[in-house]
Structure formats: C-alpha cells, structure tokens
Design a protein around this motif. Sequence first.
Motif, PDB file in Angstrom:
ATOM      1  N   ASP A 219       0.835  -1.201  -0.179  1.00 49.05           N
ATOM      2  CA  ASP A 219       0.022   0.080   0.011  1.00 49.05           C
ATOM      3  C   ASP A 219       0.932   1.076  -0.059  1.00 49.05           C
ATOM      4  O   ASP A 219       0.531   2.321  -0.631  1.00 49.05           O
ATOM      5  N   ASP A 220       1.991   1.252   0.888  1.00 48.45           N
ATOM      6  CA  ASP A 220       2.926   2.261   0.824  1.00 48.45           C
ATOM      7  C   ASP A 220       3.400   2.884  -0.207  1.00 48.45           C
ATOM      8  O   ASP A 220       3.995   3.844  -0.564  1.00 48.45           O
ATOM      9  N   LEU A 243      -5.967   1.387 -18.114  1.00 44.78           N
ATOM     10  CA  LEU A 243      -7.069   1.611 -16.996  1.00 44.78           C
ATOM     11  C   LEU A 243      -7.282   0.242 -16.446  1.00 44.78           C
ATOM     12  O   LEU A 243      -7.671   0.109 -15.312  1.00 44.78           O
ATOM     13  N   VAL A 244      -7.122  -0.895 -17.131  1.00 49.11           N
ATOM     14  CA  VAL A 244      -7.184  -2.263 -16.536  1.00 49.11           C
ATOM     15  C   VAL A 244      -6.203  -2.336 -15.572  1.00 49.11           C
ATOM     16  O   VAL A 244      -6.336  -2.867 -14.425  1.00 49.11           O
ATOM     17  N   TYR A 245      -4.830  -1.914 -15.745  1.00 44.57           N
ATOM     18  CA  TYR A 245      -3.859  -2.070 -15.078  1.00 44.57           C
ATOM     19  C   TYR A 245      -4.244  -1.091 -13.670  1.00 44.57           C
ATOM     20  O   TYR A 245      -4.036  -1.468 -12.300  1.00 44.57           O
ATOM     21  N   LEU A 246      -4.843  -0.057 -13.441  1.00 42.61           N
ATOM     22  CA  LEU A 246      -5.072   0.807 -12.493  1.00 42.61           C
ATOM     23  C   LEU A 246      -6.293   0.082 -11.621  1.00 42.61           C
ATOM     24  O   LEU A 246      -6.297   0.109 -10.373  1.00 42.61           O
ATOM     25  N   ASP A 247      -7.107  -0.485 -12.389  1.00 44.67           N
ATOM     26  CA  ASP A 247      -8.252  -1.095 -11.601  1.00 44.67           C
ATOM     27  C   ASP A 247      -7.759  -2.436 -10.917  1.00 44.67           C
ATOM     28  O   ASP A 247      -7.830  -2.771  -9.675  1.00 44.67           O
ATOM     29  N   SER A 248      -6.515  -2.960 -11.361  1.00 46.48           N
ATOM     30  CA  SER A 248      -5.780  -4.324 -10.724  1.00 46.48           C
ATOM     31  C   SER A 248      -5.371  -3.686  -9.775  1.00 46.48           C
ATOM     32  O   SER A 248      -5.299  -4.256  -8.261  1.00 46.48           O
ATOM     33  N   LEU A 249      -4.527  -2.399  -9.594  1.00 42.26           N
ATOM     34  CA  LEU A 249      -4.004  -1.929  -8.271  1.00 42.26           C
ATOM     35  C   LEU A 249      -5.203  -1.618  -7.273  1.00 42.26           C
ATOM     36  O   LEU A 249      -4.732  -1.908  -6.185  1.00 42.26           O
ATOM     37  N   ALA A 250      -6.030  -1.187  -7.565  1.00 43.64           N
ATOM     38  CA  ALA A 250      -7.288  -0.920  -6.741  1.00 43.64           C
ATOM     39  C   ALA A 250      -7.771  -2.124  -6.027  1.00 43.64           C
ATOM     40  O   ALA A 250      -7.805  -2.060  -4.894  1.00 43.64           O
ATOM     41  N   GLN A 251      -7.753  -3.308  -6.679  1.00 46.07           N
ATOM     42  CA  GLN A 251      -8.184  -4.222  -6.088  1.00 46.07           C
ATOM     43  C   GLN A 251      -7.204  -4.934  -5.098  1.00 46.07           C
ATOM     44  O   GLN A 251      -7.459  -5.713  -4.201  1.00 46.07           O
ATOM     45  N   MET A 252      -5.869  -4.751  -5.470  1.00 43.38           N
ATOM     46  CA  MET A 252      -4.707  -5.177  -4.530  1.00 43.38           C
ATOM     47  C   MET A 252      -4.499  -4.458  -3.092  1.00 43.38           C
ATOM     48  O   MET A 252      -4.194  -4.913  -2.237  1.00 43.38           O
ATOM     49  N   THR A 253      -5.091  -3.311  -3.350  1.00 48.36           N
ATOM     50  CA  THR A 253      -4.763  -2.250  -1.978  1.00 48.36           C
ATOM     51  C   THR A 253      -5.862  -2.634  -1.055  1.00 48.36           C
ATOM     52  O   THR A 253      -6.964  -2.750  -1.453  1.00 48.36           O
TER      53      THR A 253
END
Length: 457
Positions: A219-220, A243-253
């Motif tokens: 997260d940091d 955009l798909v990459y940003l969505d994957s980041l949001a799911q991981m955090t």
Amino acid sequence: MLTKLRYCFIVLAIGVISWGCSNEPENKTAHISGSFTVSDSIDSSGDFSGIGFTIIQKDSANADADTLYHAVTDSNGSFSGLATFQEKRRYPLIISRNKRNLARSGIILAEDDSVFITGELPNIRETLKISSHEHDAMETYQRLGKNFQRVMQLARSGQLKGDTLRDELQKWSNLYWDVYEEEEGTFASNFAAREAIKILESFDKPQMMNRIRAVDGYDDLSDLGATFGKRYMAENKGLDSALVYLDSLAQMTESEGSTKRIAREKIKLLYDSARVDQAQQQLSAFKQSYPEDSTSNWVESMSYDLNYLSPGDTIPEFQFSQNGRVISRDSLSGTPYILEITRLSNRLYQNQFDRTVVIHSIYKNYGLQIVTLPLDESQVTVDAFFEERVKPWPVADAQAFDREKLLKKFNIRLIPTRFLVDEHGKIIRKYVGNEFEDVIQGIQRIINKDKNEEPTS
C-alpha cells in the motif's frame, strides 16, 4: 434459569465490548532509552539529572498535543521507557531541562523498535544522535542520496554523457534498490524504492516496470504504479490497458488512501486522453464513494478542468503587447503553441527551462511557438531571469494582465502550468509541474495529424 440468563448476558456484553474495541486502532510500542551528559562549562557537578525527553503527537495546528512518551534523566544521565503510539511515522521530540525547552528534533516510532538517544548539553544540535533500525536505515538512504546528487551535478554540467551516464544511472538505481531490499519495511526502504524506479524512467522503462510490479502489493508504494506504471502502460500498451492496470492496483490495495489515489489517477488519465465523458462519470462516482472529499480542492479543480479546459476545448482568451506587437489567442491562430503560466522565480520552471529551449529549437521548424505569462509581480524579477539567458519566445511583462483573473480563468493551482494548443486554438493537453515531461508526445500528435492531413499528389 436466572443464573444461566445472567451468565449469557455477561458473555454477550463482553463479546459486544470486545467487538467494539477490536475496531479501534491497536496501540504499538517502541522502547526508548538514552544517555545524556552536561558539559563542565555549564555544570561541573557531574549531576546529569533533570533532562527531559518528550515525544508528542499533534494532528492539526489547532489541536492539543498528545504525549506519547516522557522521561527524565537520572543523575547518571540515563533514561528509558516505552512509547505508545498507533501509527508508524516521524513524531516531534522535545528536549528540555528545568522547565525550559532546549531543542526540538524528530524521531521515527515503529512497532517493537528500540531507539537509543545520546547527546551533550549545551551543544545539542551538534551532539544529538538517534539510533534505531529505522534511523540507521534512514542514515544509509540519506548518505546515498548525497553521493547521488554529486553525480547528477556532473551530469547537469555535461561531464557525464551517453553510455557513461546511462551506466552511472543504472549503478545508482541498483544501489537504491539494494537499500530497498536490505531495509525492507522501513521508511528508508520505501524512499529508496521510489528513487530506484524514478531513475530508471529516464532510460530503461521496461526494467522500471518490472520493479514497479515487484512493489505493487504494498500500500505504501501503490502510488508508484498509479503514476509511473500508469504512464508506461498508456504509452506502450494503450489507454485501455492502463485503465485495466489501475483497476488491478485498486483490487490489491487495502488502504482507503491508496484506493482514493488510484481513483484520482484514473480520472486524470481519462481527462488527459480526451475521454471527457468517462472522466466526468468517474468523478461523479468518486464523489459518491467519498462524500467527505466532494468539496476538496482536487475535486473542484478537476471539475473546472473537465467543464472548461478539457482536450478539444478552445483555449481561454489572453492578450499582451510586446515591442508594439499584440500577442493573443487570435494572433496565434494557425500555429500550434505552448502557453506557459508560471513565476520565473519558480525553481522547477528554472530547472525545466533549458529543456524547453531545446524543444522549441527542434519543433519551431514545425511551426511550434511558446508564449510565457509570468506571475511575478516585479518586472525586475522578469528582467533578471533573462540577464544570463536568451529570450527565444514572447514573454509578457510583469503585471501586463490581471493576475487574479488569469489564475481563475486557467484554473492555476500549481506552477508551472502549461497548455499545448493546436493551430485551431484547441487544447491538446494541460501539463502541471513535472507532467511537462510528456509534452513531446503531445507535440508529435500535432505533427503526425498535420502529416496525415497533407493532400496526396
């Protein structure tokens, strides 16, 4: 039966209390100890008692400070105890004696860390030493940073070029990455990862992306993917992949702060890519998901840009005179240009100026112009900036326009802010601060569009 009911009620009450307490942030502790002496020049008694050490937390300027730790030295100058806190971060440390504050410093508190503080009165600033796993790692990072800055000074002076410069940058990126891996979990580790990745962006973006993916789950460090990673994906894989990459980041955090940051970057990416309708939809969803942020400066600024300063919108009017010539939106019709709004005294603008001159010298052959509207209030400042520099494009005089109206009309929140405008007066993109690094891509879009529109013989 009554006894059983009473027993069940007590168990239920304890369960409710425990559940309620479990939602509160857990307290963390760190062991604080130290040894201080007093110079014979101010006290020859050999009694080092009465030196106080207080660690405080102050969440806002108007809030009362909470004491996280307080201890006073014994006659030998020693002290020890536990500091209790809820979040790993840097806290103010106040050193005092006889009810008089002598010095302030900062101390990093991390769970289960042991901090040892030494020093001597009265020369606290020169003798204060704070040692712990966090502080020792930070010293390593800062020492590396000082040496890297010397290398960058050589590069800026032209003494490092080409493959030699590339090899140096690779070496320093690796050194920072070593600190990230060896000091994992510390503040210094996070800072080092950022530097390692930022260095790579200038010459080896695939390796930069590999390192971003290595920290995507933290997260940091999720903002590295949301900025550098997003940019790489958009350039090399296309907007939809970014955009798909940003969505994957949001799911991981798991952090709300990181989720907000990623959501903002997604809106910004859509805005920069001229997908205005989608950006507005995402902004509306953001305000619904985070109502406490619906009136924040960022939301208000983005709303204004989407409504009035989006790619494809006509640039707002501006006008000034220089050497008897009127420079305005209308006078520039028919040629692409970059409109700069900044203070010439701004350090970032000064650092970017040489690169801007190079961009102008290359692309003026394609008709590109640059116009600068300085926000400096004194003409002396404007003149001083160009005493040792060429003035290769029109620069308005200080106070040649209404400063407040300009700031409002162009929604200037940070400087420098620039607009790339095509020959029809339409905005290609707005660049704020370091975003100007991407301007060549926008210029190439204009050039390629013009080539595609040339009639075939």
